[in-house]
Structure formats: C-alpha cells, structure tokens
Design a protein around this motif. Structure first.
Motif, PDB file in Angstrom:
ATOM      1  N   UNK A  22      10.335  66.246  51.496  1.00  0.00           N
ATOM      2  CA  UNK A  22      10.390  64.938  52.329  1.00  0.00           C
ATOM      3  C   UNK A  22       9.820  64.901  53.619  1.00  0.00           C
ATOM      4  N   UNK A  23       8.822  63.849  53.857  1.00  0.00           N
ATOM      5  CA  UNK A  23       8.066  63.747  55.157  1.00  0.00           C
ATOM      6  C   UNK A  23       8.435  62.429  55.678  1.00  0.00           C
TER       7      UNK A  23
ATOM      8  N   UNK B 226      21.023  66.421  57.824  1.00  0.00           N
ATOM      9  CA  UNK B 226      20.086  66.113  58.862  1.00  0.00           C
ATOM     10  C   UNK B 226      19.511  64.659  58.602  1.00  0.00           C
ATOM     11  N   UNK B 227      19.208  64.435  57.234  1.00  0.00           N
ATOM     12  CA  UNK B 227      18.332  63.305  56.877  1.00  0.00           C
ATOM     13  C   UNK B 227      19.517  62.301  56.841  1.00  0.00           C
ATOM     14  N   UNK B 228      20.634  62.383  57.293  1.00  0.00           N
ATOM     15  CA  UNK B 228      21.696  61.254  57.330  1.00  0.00           C
ATOM     16  C   UNK B 228      21.785  60.681  55.655  1.00  0.00           C
TER      17      UNK B 228
ATOM     18  N   UNK C 231      10.454  68.320  55.465  1.00  0.00           N
ATOM     19  CA  UNK C 231      11.410  69.171  54.878  1.00  0.00           C
ATOM     20  C   UNK C 231      10.873  69.900  53.750  1.00  0.00           C
ATOM     21  N   UNK C 232      11.052  71.170  53.663  1.00  0.00           N
ATOM     22  CA  UNK C 232      10.876  71.819  52.507  1.00  0.00           C
ATOM     23  C   UNK C 232      11.670  71.478  51.305  1.00  0.00           C
ATOM     24  N   UNK C 233      11.275  71.619  50.289  1.00  0.00           N
ATOM     25  CA  UNK C 233      11.964  71.060  48.994  1.00  0.00           C
ATOM     26  C   UNK C 233      13.444  71.956  48.638  1.00  0.00           C
ATOM     27  N   UNK C 234      14.324  71.355  48.134  1.00  0.00           N
ATOM     28  CA  UNK C 234      15.555  72.147  47.686  1.00  0.00           C
ATOM     29  C   UNK C 234      15.268  72.475  46.159  1.00  0.00           C
ATOM     30  N   UNK C 235      16.282  73.158  45.817  1.00  0.00           N
ATOM     31  CA  UNK C 235      16.503  73.665  44.235  1.00  0.00           C
ATOM     32  C   UNK C 235      17.376  73.141  43.415  1.00  0.00           C
ATOM     33  N   UNK C 236      18.448  73.053  44.128  1.00  0.00           N
ATOM     34  CA  UNK C 236      19.766  72.570  43.362  1.00  0.00           C
ATOM     35  C   UNK C 236      20.879  72.175  44.573  1.00  0.00           C
ATOM     36  N   UNK C 237      21.928  71.785  43.948  1.00  0.00           N
ATOM     37  CA  UNK C 237      23.018  71.580  44.961  1.00  0.00           C
ATOM     38  C   UNK C 237      23.556  72.565  45.827  1.00  0.00           C
ATOM     39  N   UNK C 238      23.434  73.812  45.516  1.00  0.00           N
ATOM     40  CA  UNK C 238      24.003  74.885  46.367  1.00  0.00           C
ATOM     41  C   UNK C 238      22.760  76.148  46.454  1.00  0.00           C
TER      42      UNK C 238
END
Length: 589
Positions: A292-293, A271-273, A311-318
């Motif tokens: 991210x904003x 989504x964020x390219x 965007x809400x934050x991620x935790x890890x790759x998957x």
C-alpha cells in the motif's frame, strides 16, 4: 452515581472517576504506562498493583478491580529499560528510492516567452512526467519566483507531488519502521546516500490492550472506539520517534518524504485503521495483502506534507509484511541451497525453500518466549535473567547487570535445557522430585526443587529485586513445550511439503530479538530446532527492519518484496492433517 478519587503512586497522578468503573479503564484512559498482556481478562496475572488501604497493602490484579470508593494505587512494575533489537545483517543496494528530488532552473518569463510556468518547468526538467498534483500547480508560481526561477520538484515515481523554492536536493530523508507487536524500531535514512543517520525505538503502546494480536483484534472489533484507539496509539508513538530521530540529527520531520513500514498482518491493518476482525477466525482472511502507498497525512503520520507511507505486502492472515521484509533481507529469493528462516516473536513465522520454491507458515509460539504466560516471565528488560548455565558451578546473567526480577525467553530456554542435561527435568518435561534425581550434578541442586502454590518448581534465585524468588514451574515447562512443539511441527510440515529432509537444510537463519539472544545449543537440546542443524544456525538480527530499509532505499528492492510475497506459498497448519501428529510427537524433549 458518585465519583471517587483514584491516586496513583509513586507518580502522584490523581483522577476523579465514576462509580463502578474498571481500574484498567482508568489506567488506559489516563495514559498511565502499564500493560495488560492478556487484554485485561485476568488470565496472565501480570497486571498486579498494590491497593493501599488503612496502612495495608492489598496485592491484586488491576484488571479485576472495580472502583467503588477512593483508592490509592501503587504501580511498581512499569517503565523498565527494555532491550530492543535494532541491529540486523545489512547488505548494500544501489540507492534508487521511489521518492526523489530534481532541481530545475527555468528561464525567466518575458513578453517574448510568456508560456505558462508549468510548461517552462517541464521543458527545463527534460524528464518524463506522468502527472502532477494540484498542490504543485497551486504553489508553483510563488515557489519558483522566490527562488529566482530555481526550484526543486519532488517526485513519487514519475508524478510531481510537491515543489520547493531553490535547491533543496540535499535534504531528502526517509524512515523505515519495523512495527512489531511488542516494539517499534525506526531508522532515519539519507535517501541521497543510503546512509543510516540514526535509529530510535520504543515499546509498542498498544500493549496496554493486550500482549498478543488476538487480544487486540478482539478489542478493535468489539469496542466502538477500539480500532481508532489502536491506530492512534501506534501513529502517535511513531510520530514521537520521527521527531526524536530528526532532532537528534539536526533535521526536521518535514525533511522526511517517505516512510516504509513492515509488520505482521494485524499490526499492518491496525496501523492503516483497517478492521482486522476476520483475521481472528477461520479461514483467517486479511482485508488486503498488496503493498500500500498512501499520503502520510491520511493516516496521521507527521512528515513532509507531500510525504508518502509505503507498506510492504503481506502474505496471509498470520504471515505478514515483517516476514516478507525478513525474507528480502535474507535474499531467500536467490538462495541456491535450501534455507530455513525462523522469526520467533509474539508469533513464530517460518519460511523454507530456495529461489525456485518457498513455503511459509505461522505458529502460536510467542507467549512462552516473551514471558506472558510464564510464572516469573518478563520481556527482555532490565532485571530479566537471560542466560543460565548449570553444572558444578551455577551461573546466570541478568539484563542490566542488576538483581533479577524475572526470566525472559532466552533464559527460560537455557534453564529447561540445563535442567534436562542434569536430570532434574525428564524427557516428558516433568520436574522430578528430589528423591527421584540420580544424576550427580542434578543432586547438587535438589534443594532448589520446591512446591510453590501447589506446583512443582525449581528456584532460580531467592535474592531478587522483588523480594520474591524467581523460579520456573511445571506449568511453565508445559507452556514451553507447547510453543517449541508448534515450531518444530511447523518446520516438519514445510519439509514434508517441500519433499526434503532435515539434513538437506544448509543454513538456518534466526531473525528477531528472541532468535538473536537464544543459545543455539539450548534450542536444539529441547528440540525447538532439529538437533542436526545446531552447527548451521546463524542469527541475522532485526531482519524485518533491514528489509524495510532496503525497500525504502531502492524501488527495485520494493519490487522484489512484492514478488516475494507472491512467490512464498502460505501453508495454513490447521488445514494440514499431519500437523497434529507432528505436534504431539514434538511435545517431549
């Protein structure tokens, strides 16, 4: 090099293509709605089309056809009415969005008061302002004078990011998106009241490049235009949903000032390219995990020109932002007793813990549950068998109350659980031959056991919309065993790391579409979820969407999401030595 006419029916789309071009590329490049679940490598066998030649029909895989002559191609399996989960268990929050509007009325300038416009605005506002965007100062003089020195300032945090003439404070909208691998769901929210005005949904158009994240990562990484194409597919579809939601409620996209997004880490990056190449190989490293904003215009999202995408934050790759959003919706960070959160989609994410400690892992489970690797498998769409009961009576239900065309994940789960119950499938997952069946009920259905294409199969229904029987075979059951074994082993790993036992779990929360539609008794019967937990299972719907809405409505909930992403400890199952033995022990029924 010659050119050939390719005609697609029944839509009567005609295109001229170069010699030796793949039919798959023709379909994708011309925007024809069609899916290639395995990314077009010929493994899933789902992209079947009919080539009509001299009054003959040649059924073949679109991904394997090379155009060397004029073709007439009939595409029959497309444009289904998919059942997309857009409801979740809601909870109320104090509405304090990160984007807000403040009305200001300034005194008219005069010879006695000839201060600059911005100074008079700041004094009249009487609030802390840490910064101002250049566009605000560029537009300020005309805006305040057009409104007879009344205007509205739009703030992101304490920074002024836009100015509008007169009082526009009543028009402050936002949209929360759950960007799934398979579906997109958007919620239009009134940021003044916290009310949901409408919700919209569609399939994720990226599916034409593959049903799973690995296929899309490969396409994004190996094709020059891959990342751009995948980004544009989702951005364009989100803009379509934004426009539809606004029109349905009498607003304009320009009335939307903030968009929050939650998706798995791959969907987030696409989504964020952001190139997700290194998510596909060990050690599965994302480019960024933080929230991210960005300016909406920077990534092609068409809302108010000053609007932000958060965007809400991620935790890890998957384990991505969708898991963070689900954990936020379920308030895992405030759990007094041990909770288990499971979100089974294209992947299976699992979170276990309490407010004191939280662990998470991801398992490759989705293809079986979403139909990609199942002989008659399909997603939850019109024509899919979604529930089955086999006893003295044989009953099933079909999405859309129509003739069956295939079977979706919840139906597959039921079918195997029921066949286990009546002794047609044994504990090792084998479909027994008719003469091996001893169960009285099972014997009633032994005529449904047949050899199809050299594989032992059980016929679910002969009368179908496709003219071909819907069945499950031995290979399908093995696929289910691999998927359920991985999830069960993931649960066992997290329990071991936490130092807890199955009976210590007080509540099981099932998030996502598959979790919403499955029967808990079937899930426990096959060992997808420990049998001891059957009475503790509760569906919470589209929890990722609910979490995205909470973060949109409340800056405090967004901060909770940030804290959750840091608090949840990710466990890479391939690095846990016990995982393989747990997995092997959970393959059987």
């Amino acid at each position: 090099m010659g050119k050939h006419l390719v005609k697609f029916i029944p839509d009567n789309i005609e295109v001229m293509v170069e010699d030796n071009v793949k039919l798959k590329d023709v379909i994708v490049q011309n925007g024809i709605k069609f899916e290639f679940p395995c990314g077009g490598v010929g493994k899933c066998k789902k992209c079947t089309v009919d080539i009509i030649k001299n009054d003959r029909r040649i059924n073949t895989l679109a991904c394997q056809v090379i155009v060397k002559e004029d073709l007439v191609v009939e595409i029959t399996r497309k444009d289904k009415n998919y059942s997309i989960l857009d409801k979740g268990k809601e909870r109320k929050v104090d509405v304090q969005p990160v984007i807000r509007k403040v009305k200001v009325k300034t005194p008219n300038p005069s010879l006695e008061d000839n201060r600059d416009d911005w100074s008079r605005v700041k004094e009249s506002l009487g609030i802390e302002i840490t910064g101002v965007k250049l566009n605000v100062l560029q537009e300020l003089p005309e805006k305040i004078r057009d409104g007879n020195f009344e205007a509205t300032l739009i703030f992101y945090g304490d920074e002024a990011i836009a100015v509008e003439s007169k009082d526009t404070t009543e028009r402050l909208l936002g949209m929360a998106f759950d960007i799934g691998t398979t579906t997109l769901v958007g919620y239009l929210m009134d940021l003044n009241t916290g009310k949901e005005l409408t919700h919209v949904s569609s399939l994720n158009p990226q599916t034409k490049y593959g049903a799973d994240v690995i296929s899309r990562i490969i396409y994004a990484s190996q094709t020059k235009e891959g990342l751009k194409n995948l980004h544009e597919e989702v951005a364009v579809e989100m803009n379509n949903l934004i426009k539809k939601a606004a029109e349905d409620t009498g607003y304009r996209p320009e009335d939307i000032y903030a968009v929050t997004v939650a998706g798995n880490t791959t969907m987030h990056h696409l989504f964020f390219k952001i190139l997700p190449r290194y998510l596909a190989s060990a050690p599965y490293v994302p480019v960024v995990k933080d929230s991210l904003t960005v300016d909406a215009s920077e990534i092609g999202i068409k809302i108010n020109p000053a609007g932000k995408v958060i965007a809400l934050p991620n935790i890890a790759g998957f384990v991505g932002a969708d898991t963070v959003a689900a954990a936020l919706a379920a308030e895992m960070d405030r759990a007094e007793e041990l909770k288990l959160l499971i979100d089974i989609g294209t992947n299976g994410e699992i979170v276990l813990g309490t407010k004191d400690r939280l662990f998470a892992c991801s398992t490759a489970a989705g293809p079986a549950f979403e139909g990609a690797h199942i002989s008659c498998g399909m997603r939850g769409a019109t024509g899919a068998i979604d529930h089955i009961t086999i006893g003295e009576d044989y009953k099933y239900t079909v999405i859309g109350d129509t003739m069956p065309a295939g079977i979706c994940g919840s139906g597959l789960l039921d079918a195997v659980a029921e066949l286990l119950k009546i002794g047609i499938v044994d504990k090792k997952g084998r479909i027994l031959r008719p003469e091996q069946i001893t169960d009285e009920i099972g014997m009633l259905y032994k005529d449904r056991i047949r050899n199809i294409n050299g594989i032992m199969s059980f016929i679910l229904e002969n009368e179908t919309s496709t003219g071909k029987p819907v069945y499950i075979n031995q290979k399908d059951i093995r696929e289910l065993q691999l998927a359920k074994g991985a999830i069960a082993a993931g649960i066992q790993v997290l329990l071991t790391l936490y130092g807890a036992k199955v009976e210590d779990i007080k509540e099981v929360l099932l998030a996502g579409a598959f979790g919403n539609y499955l029967k808990p008794e079937s899930a426990c019967k096959i060992g997808l979820i420990p049998r001891e937990l059957e009475g503790k299972i509760k569906g919470i719907g589209n929890a990722a969407g609910v979490g995205a809405k909470l973060a949109l409505l409340s800056k405090h909930e967004l901060e909770r999401a940030n804290q959750l992403s840091k608090k949840i400890k990710y466990v890479e199952l391939s690095a846990v030595k016990e995982f393989n033995s747990f997995f092997a022990n959970n393959i059987g029924f």
